[in-house]
Design a protein around this motif. Structure first.
Motif, mmCIF file in Angstrom:
data_model
loop_
_atom_site.group_PDB
_atom_site.id
_atom_site.type_symbol
_atom_site.label_atom_id
_atom_site.label_comp_id
_atom_site.label_asym_id
_atom_site.label_seq_id
_atom_site.Cartn_x
_atom_site.Cartn_y
_atom_site.Cartn_z
ATOM 1 N N ASP A 117 1.465 16.776 -5.391
ATOM 2 C CA ASP A 117 2.457 17.816 -5.136
ATOM 3 C C ASP A 117 3.504 17.842 -6.241
ATOM 4 O OD1 ASP A 117 1.962 19.015 -2.344
ATOM 5 O OD2 ASP A 117 1.815 16.864 -1.943
ATOM 6 N N LEU A 118 4.242 18.938 -6.312
ATOM 7 C CA LEU A 118 5.290 19.094 -7.317
ATOM 8 C C LEU A 118 6.317 17.977 -7.201
ATOM 9 C CD1 LEU A 118 6.726 20.794 -9.495
ATOM 10 C CD2 LEU A 118 7.775 22.116 -7.647
ATOM 11 N N GLY A 119 6.551 17.306 -8.329
ATOM 12 C CA GLY A 119 7.553 16.250 -8.375
ATOM 13 C C GLY A 119 7.087 14.893 -7.902
ATOM 14 N N VAL A 120 5.831 14.783 -7.513
ATOM 15 C CA VAL A 120 5.295 13.511 -7.011
ATOM 16 C C VAL A 120 4.303 12.935 -8.006
ATOM 17 C CG1 VAL A 120 3.930 12.398 -5.191
ATOM 18 C CG2 VAL A 120 5.623 14.134 -4.585
ATOM 19 N N TRP A 121 4.498 11.667 -8.397
ATOM 20 C CA TRP A 121 3.510 10.993 -9.233
ATOM 21 C C TRP A 121 2.423 10.377 -8.358
ATOM 22 C CZ3 TRP A 121 5.239 13.478 -12.863
ATOM 23 C CH2 TRP A 121 6.445 13.286 -13.548
ATOM 24 N N ALA A 133 10.998 5.861 -7.564
ATOM 25 C CA ALA A 133 10.046 5.211 -8.459
ATOM 26 C C ALA A 133 8.697 5.914 -8.487
ATOM 27 C CB ALA A 133 9.854 3.750 -8.052
ATOM 28 N N GLY A 134 8.242 6.400 -7.333
ATOM 29 C CA GLY A 134 6.927 7.029 -7.269
ATOM 30 C C GLY A 134 6.943 8.522 -7.477
ATOM 31 N N SER A 135 8.123 9.066 -7.731
ATOM 32 C CA SER A 135 8.245 10.506 -7.946
ATOM 33 C C SER A 135 8.901 10.765 -9.299
ATOM 34 C CB SER A 135 9.097 11.135 -6.836
ATOM 35 O OG SER A 135 10.460 10.760 -6.988
ATOM 36 N N ALA A 136 9.158 12.045 -9.568
ATOM 37 C CA ALA A 136 9.780 12.420 -10.848
ATOM 38 C C ALA A 136 11.278 12.217 -10.857
ATOM 39 C CB ALA A 136 9.457 13.879 -11.164
ATOM 40 N N CYS A 326 -4.571 4.413 -28.354
ATOM 41 C CA CYS A 326 -4.497 4.223 -26.905
ATOM 42 C C CYS A 326 -3.804 2.892 -26.603
ATOM 43 C CB CYS A 326 -5.895 4.243 -26.285
ATOM 44 S SG CYS A 326 -6.709 5.855 -26.399
ATOM 45 N N TYR A 327 -3.041 2.901 -25.520
ATOM 46 C CA TYR A 327 -2.271 1.718 -25.144
ATOM 47 C C TYR A 327 -2.434 1.441 -23.653
ATOM 48 C CZ TYR A 327 -0.073 2.612 -29.649
ATOM 49 O OH TYR A 327 0.141 2.835 -30.990
ATOM 50 N N ALA A 328 -2.265 0.177 -23.300
ATOM 51 C CA ALA A 328 -2.311 -0.204 -21.888
ATOM 52 C C ALA A 328 -1.118 0.411 -21.168
ATOM 53 C CB ALA A 328 -2.296 -1.726 -21.751
ATOM 54 N N SER A 329 -1.369 0.874 -19.966
ATOM 55 C CA SER A 329 -0.324 1.560 -19.199
ATOM 56 C C SER A 329 0.454 0.621 -18.285
ATOM 57 C CB SER A 329 -0.964 2.658 -18.336
ATOM 58 O OG SER A 329 -1.855 2.078 -17.381
ATOM 59 N N GLY A 330 -0.021 -0.614 -18.171
ATOM 60 C CA GLY A 330 0.595 -1.514 -17.203
ATOM 61 C C GLY A 330 -0.015 -1.360 -15.827
ATOM 62 N N GLU A 331 -0.979 -0.425 -15.688
ATOM 63 C CA GLU A 331 -1.678 -0.185 -14.427
ATOM 64 C C GLU A 331 -3.171 -0.420 -14.638
ATOM 65 O OE1 GLU A 331 -3.049 0.699 -10.742
ATOM 66 O OE2 GLU A 331 -0.957 0.317 -11.301
ATOM 67 N N GLU A 332 -3.778 -1.136 -13.721
ATOM 68 C CA GLU A 332 -5.169 -1.544 -13.895
ATOM 69 C C GLU A 332 -6.158 -0.746 -13.054
ATOM 70 O OE1 GLU A 332 -7.743 -5.734 -13.657
ATOM 71 O OE2 GLU A 332 -5.576 -5.709 -13.305
ATOM 72 N N LEU A 333 -5.711 -0.208 -11.893
ATOM 73 C CA LEU A 333 -6.662 0.343 -10.933
ATOM 74 C C LEU A 333 -6.563 1.846 -10.700
ATOM 75 C CD1 LEU A 333 -6.444 -2.452 -8.200
ATOM 76 C CD2 LEU A 333 -8.215 -2.163 -9.939
ATOM 77 N N ASN A 334 -5.364 2.379 -10.516
ATOM 78 C CA ASN A 334 -5.199 3.754 -10.051
ATOM 79 C C ASN A 334 -4.581 4.645 -11.129
ATOM 80 O OD1 ASN A 334 -5.971 3.256 -7.154
ATOM 81 N ND2 ASN A 334 -4.188 1.905 -7.279
ATOM 82 N N VAL A 335 -5.295 5.717 -11.480
ATOM 83 C CA VAL A 335 -4.821 6.643 -12.505
ATOM 84 C C VAL A 335 -3.468 7.225 -12.126
ATOM 85 C CG1 VAL A 335 -5.268 8.887 -13.585
ATOM 86 C CG2 VAL A 335 -7.121 7.216 -13.364
ATOM 87 N N CYS A 337 -1.063 5.989 -10.730
ATOM 88 C CA CYS A 337 0.054 5.036 -10.869
ATOM 89 C C CYS A 337 0.414 4.759 -12.326
ATOM 90 C CB CYS A 337 -0.279 3.718 -10.165
ATOM 91 S SG CYS A 337 -0.485 3.899 -8.381
ATOM 92 N N ILE A 338 -0.280 5.402 -13.267
ATOM 93 C CA ILE A 338 0.034 5.197 -14.682
ATOM 94 C C ILE A 338 1.439 5.703 -15.003
ATOM 95 C CG2 ILE A 338 -0.517 5.946 -17.034
ATOM 96 C CD1 ILE A 338 -3.442 5.800 -16.340
ATOM 97 N N MET A 339 1.758 6.905 -14.531
ATOM 98 C CA MET A 339 3.065 7.494 -14.864
ATOM 99 C C MET A 339 4.231 6.640 -14.367
ATOM 100 S SD MET A 339 4.315 9.981 -16.593
ATOM 101 C CE MET A 339 5.776 11.026 -16.780
ATOM 102 N N PRO A 340 4.233 6.179 -13.113
ATOM 103 C CA PRO A 340 5.351 5.325 -12.689
ATOM 104 C C PRO A 340 5.504 4.065 -13.530
ATOM 105 C CG PRO A 340 4.109 6.083 -10.784
ATOM 106 C CD PRO A 340 3.331 6.493 -11.991
#
Length: 386
Positions: A117-121, A133-136, A326-335, A337-340
């Motif tokens: 949804d709009l504004g939600v990561w 933390a989990g939103s914009a 390309c760089y590691a995002s700090g997130e291993e499992l869920n796409v 969760c990359i942005m947060p």
């Protein structure tokens, strides 16, 4: 054969979009927790029938959406309707833009994932770490310099923010709003066993029928409105998440001559574009044309963050496929969760690129990328022999 009367069918469950009535509250850490057990997160499975679980989750998500949009408005963001000529009752997609869009010399545009949804990561990050933390919201505070409300000197009046909306592209006529496919599946039914509502042409939003069209509409209706919606000479930074990033890269690859002087840099999360499919080498014999090619821009002023078990910002393979480091995002499992996890690193790099028009990402040569190149060449040779 058994025939049930309409009145004998089980009623569709109804859950109020109200945190307290759902049994939850927001604690001091901005986390949503159960009133009866303050340590417990949102519980999805409350019934053996998945329809109950689905509608309960949608009610919770509706609460979260309301909170997120309210906080974004408090930061000075307002809603724009696309297409721009759409009225409040017409089919349209809402996007959000900061109040300084028309005057800022720098604009950061985010093309998100079609599943959100709009504004939600990521709803899962909102549930575990907190709403901001989990939103914009936390991201927008940083972009606009409002991390600390007491620090008035830190407000970045010359940087504007646009949050595009690649997810809410289905028009819900009865509700008078655009929703995601997930929300569509949770719309009210006559009974719990009735079939899901069927989409028709009336549910399609003009020029925003899918995420490709929406991204093009943002470029054509908003970013191209220089001197009207935004500053004539504004430089644009793009953050693209998964399909949102793919649509932006594809659009720019096809229209680079028109946009090359306006785009400053690009950051991608989970890049989906590939060399030779979405980006082609510049075949022009002119060296200046090659230097200004989109391929060269991607290699020097674009970077991507991917799923990896490495630490945030560690170099990882992928340049051979995507044409950029390309760089590691700090997130291993869920796409999602990359942005947060990675947005702070993204903003630092975008700031560096914006401040120095001659800045270019140093091309990293990793062993795995060399091996990928060698395998690709071997495959082409073998194909030619056959």
């Amino acid at each position: 054969m058994f025939v049930f009367r309409r009145e004998d069918l089980p009623t569709d469950p109804v859950f109020p979009a109200d945190l307290k009535k759902l049994g939850y509250f927001i604690n001091d850490n901005d986390q949503i927790r159960m009133i009866s057990d303050p340590e417990k997160e949102f519980v999805f499975k409350i019934n053996r029938n998945d329809r109950w679980n689905q509608l309960n989750r949608e009610a919770m998500n509706a609460c979260i959406r309301s909170i997120v949009l309210s906080r974004l408005r408090d930061l000075g963001l307002s809603t724009l309707r696309l297409p721009l000529n759409a009225g409040p009752d017409d089919r349209h997609v809402p996007i959000m833009a900061s109040s300084n869009l028309k005057t800022a010399s720098r604009v950061i545009v985010v093309f998100g994932e079609p599943s959100q949804d709009l504004g939600v990561w990521a709803y899962r990050t909102i549930g575990s770490e907190g709403i901001d933390a989990g939103s914009a919201v936390a991201f927008a505070k940083s972009v606009l310099g409002q991390d600390d409300p007491e620090d008035k000197d830190n407000i970045k009046a010359d940087t504007a923010l646009i949050l595009a909306n690649t997810g809410q592209l289905v028009w819900y006529k009865a509700g008078g709003r655009a929703i995601t496919n997930t929300s569509w599946l949770a719309l009210p039914k006559e009974s719990a066993v009735d079939p899901l509502p069927r989409m028709t042409r009336r549910n399609k939003i003009p020029r925003n029928g899918n995420w490709d069209e929406h991204v093009e509409c943002v470029f054509e209706d908003v970013l191209k409105a220089r001197g009207n919606l935004e500053s004539e000479n504004a430089k644009i930074d793009i953050i693209g998440l998964a399909e949102g990033g793919l649509a932006a890269v594809t659009y720019l690859a096809e229209n680079w001559k028109e946009w090359s002087s306006h785009i400053s840099a690009i950051c991608l999360a989970n890049p989906l574009h590939y060399n030779g499919i979405h980006i082609f080498p510049d075949s022009s014999p002119s060296s200046s044309a090659t230097e200004n090619s989109f391929e060269n821009f991607i290699s020097s002023r674009c970077r991507a963050y991917v799923l990896s078990n490495r630490s945030l910002s560690d170099p990882v393979p992928g340049a051979a496929d995507h044409g950029c480091n390309c760089y590691a995002s700090g997130e291993e499992l869920n796409v999602e969760c990359i942005m947060p996890k990675a947005w702070k690193s993204m903003l630092e790099w975008l700031e560096k690129a914006h401040d120095d028009p001659n800045f270019g990402e140093v091309q990293l040569v990793l062993k795995d990328d060399l091996e990928d190149d060698a395998e690709a060449v071997a495959s082409e040779v073998k194909g030619g022999e056959e």
